[in-house]
Design an enzyme around this catalytic site. Structure first.
Site, PDB file in Angstrom:
ATOM      1  N   ASP A  26       0.840  -1.207   0.000  1.00  0.00           N
ATOM      2  CA  ASP A  26       0.000   0.000   0.000  1.00  0.00           C
ATOM      3  C   ASP A  26       0.875   1.259   0.000  1.00  0.00           C
ATOM      4  O   ASP A  26       1.978   1.256   0.543  1.00  0.00           O
ATOM      5  CB  ASP A  26      -0.892  -0.038   1.256  1.00  0.00           C
TER       6      ASP A  26
ATOM      7  N   ASN B 128     -10.359  -3.614  -6.470  1.00  0.00           N
ATOM      8  CA  ASN B 128      -9.601  -2.609  -7.230  1.00  0.00           C
ATOM      9  C   ASN B 128     -10.251  -2.238  -8.568  1.00  0.00           C
ATOM     10  O   ASN B 128      -9.893  -1.226  -9.175  1.00  0.00           O
ATOM     11  CB  ASN B 128      -8.152  -3.060  -7.462  1.00  0.00           C
TER      12      ASN B 128
HETATM   13  C1  FPP Z   1      -1.886   0.091  -3.322  1.00  0.00           C
HETATM   14  O1  FPP Z   1      -1.428   1.426  -3.371  1.00  0.00           O
HETATM   15  C2  FPP Z   1      -1.296  -0.664  -4.413  1.00  0.00           C
HETATM   16  C3  FPP Z   1      -2.008  -1.300  -5.379  1.00  0.00           C
HETATM   17  C4  FPP Z   1      -3.488  -1.291  -5.423  1.00  0.00           C
HETATM   18  C5  FPP Z   1      -1.360  -2.012  -6.476  1.00  0.00           C
HETATM   19  C6  FPP Z   1      -0.117  -2.762  -6.159  1.00  0.00           C
HETATM   20  C7  FPP Z   1       0.544  -3.055  -7.448  1.00  0.00           C
HETATM   21  C8  FPP Z   1       1.865  -2.970  -7.729  1.00  0.00           C
HETATM   22  C9  FPP Z   1       2.887  -2.662  -6.720  1.00  0.00           C
HETATM   23  C10 FPP Z   1       2.365  -3.165  -9.119  1.00  0.00           C
HETATM   24  C11 FPP Z   1       2.082  -4.458  -9.791  1.00  0.00           C
HETATM   25  C12 FPP Z   1       2.493  -5.669  -9.043  1.00  0.00           C
HETATM   26  C13 FPP Z   1       3.289  -6.677  -9.504  1.00  0.00           C
HETATM   27  C14 FPP Z   1       3.381  -7.934  -8.735  1.00  0.00           C
HETATM   28  C15 FPP Z   1       4.089  -6.548 -10.721  1.00  0.00           C
HETATM   29  P1  FPP Z   1      -2.490   2.607  -3.524  1.00  0.00           P
HETATM   30  O2  FPP Z   1      -2.550   2.978  -4.948  1.00  0.00           O
HETATM   31  O3  FPP Z   1      -3.789   2.202  -2.924  1.00  0.00           O
HETATM   32  O4  FPP Z   1      -1.802   3.733  -2.680  1.00  0.00           O
HETATM   33  P2  FPP Z   1      -2.525   4.904  -1.886  1.00  0.00           P
HETATM   34  O5  FPP Z   1      -3.306   4.249  -0.766  1.00  0.00           O
HETATM   35  O6  FPP Z   1      -1.376   5.720  -1.380  1.00  0.00           O
HETATM   36  O7  FPP Z   1      -3.395   5.635  -2.858  1.00  0.00           O
END
Ligand code: FPP
EC number: 2.5.1.-
Length: 245
Positions: free
Chosen positions: A25, A73
């Site tokens: 996150d 998501n």
């Molecule tokens: C949460 O951060 C993260 C995600 C929903 C996506 C995670 C994906 C990756 C790290 C990239 C792809 C993965 C692989 C295995 C190649 P957020 O966007 O919710 O952050 P925020 O809470 O600060 O908005």
């Protein structure tokens, strides 16, 4: 592939968790702090995925499960969902050779067959190419939600009971576990969530029954091998009693 030392400051504790799961996150906040679009945070998040999967292997973690895309998501703007799918494609295309070379088995949990056909084919091909490896397991959660996983498992067991194959009154926790996407993975020892949020967000709810939970303030793109080593060291200090004394 980088040959730089993976760990710098934190010694690896003898009590290494067999199975670590991470809620990655904070990509959006990382990007916002830099006045960048959210997708730049996800791109930096992929770099963290590379660092952390390499570090977990070096530390002797048997299974690493990463929450890359939750069943919730899809509610994000279409362009962000598209960008995440693009990054997954890129990751598999660019990193599969390393996974094969490093004897890693790739597994997916979640209903990833809802993704675009080319991405499903890419994931299936990557799993097939690593299926005979005998080393650490990299599990990527794609379109994963724990409640949906439990509903699907319950439906399968109910259907078998209705068909007279099993006795509904005799269903055990092991029977349920065998129906989960995580069947045959080592028991979950440690769940880490980055970015300071303290919730499980529908991730491995059943599997986390006796896992240690660790919430770290680091935003996912800033997560390093040392952050993982610190988490593992903290795990080593925990007393696990599984309901006993
Ligand atoms: C949460 O951060 C993260 C995600 C929903 C996506 C995670 C994906 C990756 C790290 C990239 C792809 C993965 C692989 C295995 C190649 P957020 O966007 O919710 O952050 P925020 O809470 O600060 O908005």
């Amino acid at each position: 592939m980088s040959t730089a030392p993976i760990l710098s400051s934190v010694p690896v504790d003898a009590a290494v968790p067999r199975h670590v799961a991470i809620i990655m996150d904070g990509n959006g906040r990382w990007a916002k702090a830099r006045h960048l679009p959210r997708v730049a945070g996800h791109k930096a998040g992929v770099e963290a995925v590379r660092r952390v999967t390499r570090a977990a292997r070096a530390m002797g973690v048997e299974a690493l499960t990463l929450y890359a895309f939750s069943s919730e998501n899809w509610r994000r703007p279409e362009d962000e969902v598209g960008a995440l799918m693009g990054l997954l494609r890129l990751f598999i295309r660019s990193d599969l050779a390393e996974l094969v070379e490093e004897n890693v088995r790739l597994r997916v949990i979640g209903d990833y067959r809802r993704f675009a056909p080319d991405l499903v084919a890419l994931v299936d091909d990557a799993m097939a190419k690593t299926a005979h490896n005998s080393g650490p397991i990299l599990v990527i959660a794609l379109n994963y939600g724990s409640q949906a996983e439990l509903v699907a498992a319950t439906r399968r067991l109910a259907a078998r009971a209705a068909a007279g194959e099993i006795d509904a009154a005799a269903i055990t926790a092991d029977d349920i576990e065998a129906e989960l996407d995580t069947a045959a993975l080592p028991p979950l020892d440690l769940v880490i969530r980055s970015s300071g949020e303290q919730r499980l967000s529908n991730f491995l709810l059943w599997q986390a029954a006796y896992a240690e939970l660790l919430f770290v303030d680091t935003l996912w793109p800033d997560f390093t091998a040392d952050t993982l080593a610190e988490a593992i060291a903290a795990f080593g200090q925990r007393q696990r009693r599984y309901g006993g004394l």
